[in-house]
Design an enzyme around this catalytic site. Structure first.
Site, short mmCIF file in Angstrom:
data_model
loop_
_atom_site.label_atom_id
_atom_site.label_comp_id
_atom_site.label_asym_id
_atom_site.label_seq_id
_atom_site.Cartn_x
_atom_site.Cartn_y
_atom_site.Cartn_z
N TYR A 41 45.17 47.87 48.22
CA TYR A 41 44.67 46.79 47.59
C TYR A 41 43.90 47.20 50.29
O TYR A 41 42.77 46.87 50.07
CB TYR A 41 45.53 45.62 48.40
CG TYR A 41 44.68 44.26 49.46
CD1 TYR A 41 43.90 43.97 48.03
CD2 TYR A 41 45.35 43.97 50.67
CE1 TYR A 41 43.29 42.46 48.41
CE2 TYR A 41 44.49 42.94 50.74
CZ TYR A 41 43.17 41.81 50.63
OH TYR A 41 43.09 41.09 50.62
N SER A 91 39.50 42.24 54.91
CA SER A 91 41.55 41.47 55.23
C SER A 91 41.74 42.40 56.08
O SER A 91 41.11 43.38 56.41
CB SER A 91 41.86 41.69 53.98
OG SER A 91 43.48 42.16 54.31
#
Length: 252
Positions: free
Chosen positions: A155, A142
């Site tokens: 995350y 990501s």
């Protein structure tokens, strides 16, 4: 030559979003696929869609973080094919909160699934990837791994760790005929982001920051993953392909 004919692929978290798009693209390109999901009904639905097109794809109910399920994945591939050509580590979760709002259970859960399970599955599948002699691992990371994009600290931490795992294993396993790369998407239209992207106050800053003025489609991420899975990308390893519509180079 731009195909995945005779390739055997495992795609984790393959029933929705980017994972599902990867399953569909790999199948279209001729690969034999095993994909995982936690819900049987999601697997049956996708299997039926793929079989209607005469694609070779099998679903497996498995949670990437559960050791017994990891072993079930390895055993299934070993018994069915005896080797693995492509591993796409896509399964992951997020819990969006401010750092001080997380419980220990919540942040450990995010890191366990996004970081530890990816390493564990890669390690357990190493023998089957080595047998291939020309295999590829593609980790779905990501842009949160390299920039603060408001997706939550655990995350971001887990995806940053995934990038360093990608680099380190690319060096360590190159001699085994295993290439390792990552793809880092920006906001992408998937079931997981559907609710968030409907919020005007969240969507507008994303569009304003993105030169292409839109979020990505899951199929656009799958196309990049498919290229990295092909033999045509044979001199690329240890890299992180940032697919963000230009967001990361847009200073103002």
């Amino acid at each position: 030559m731009w195909n995945l004919n005779n390739k055997i692929a495992l795609i984790t978290g393959g029933s929705k979003g980017i994972g599902k798009a990867c399953v569909e693209e790999f199948a279209r390109l001729g690969a034999s696929i095993i994909f995982t999901a936690r819900k049987k009904e999601d697997i049956v639905r996708l299997e039926n869609e793929l079989r209607a097109k005469n694609y070779d794809a099998t679903g497996l109910v498995a949670d990437a973080v559960v050791k017994e399920d990891q072993d079930k994945i390895i055993t299934t591939i070993q018994e069915k094919w005896g080797k693995l050509d492509i591993l796409v580590n896509n399964a992951g979760i997020n819990i969006r909160k401010k750092a001080l709002e997380y419980t220990e259970e919540e942040y450990r859960k995010v890191i366990e699934i996004n970081q530890f399970s990816v390493l564990e599955i890669s390690l357990k599948l190493h023998p089957l990837l080595k047998i291939s002699g020309n295999s590829k691992i593609i980790n779905i990371a990501s842009v949160a791994a390299t920039q603060d994009v408001g997706t939550g600290v655990p995350y971001a931490m887990s995806k940053a760790a995934m990038l360093q795992q990608t680099r380190s294993l690319a060096v360590e396993w190159a001699g085994d005929g295993i290439r390792v790369n990552a793809v880092s998407p920006w906001f992408t239209s998937t079931p997981l982001t559907k609710g968030l992207l409907k919020e005007e106050e969240r969507m507008q800053p994303i569009i304003r920051r993105t030169p292409l003025k839109r979020v990505a489609e899951a199929s656009e991420m799958a196309n990049i993953v498919a290229f990295l899975a092909m033999d045509q990308s044979s001199y690329i390893t240890g890299q992180n392909i940032i697919a963000d519509g230009g967001m990361s180079i847009n200073a103002i």
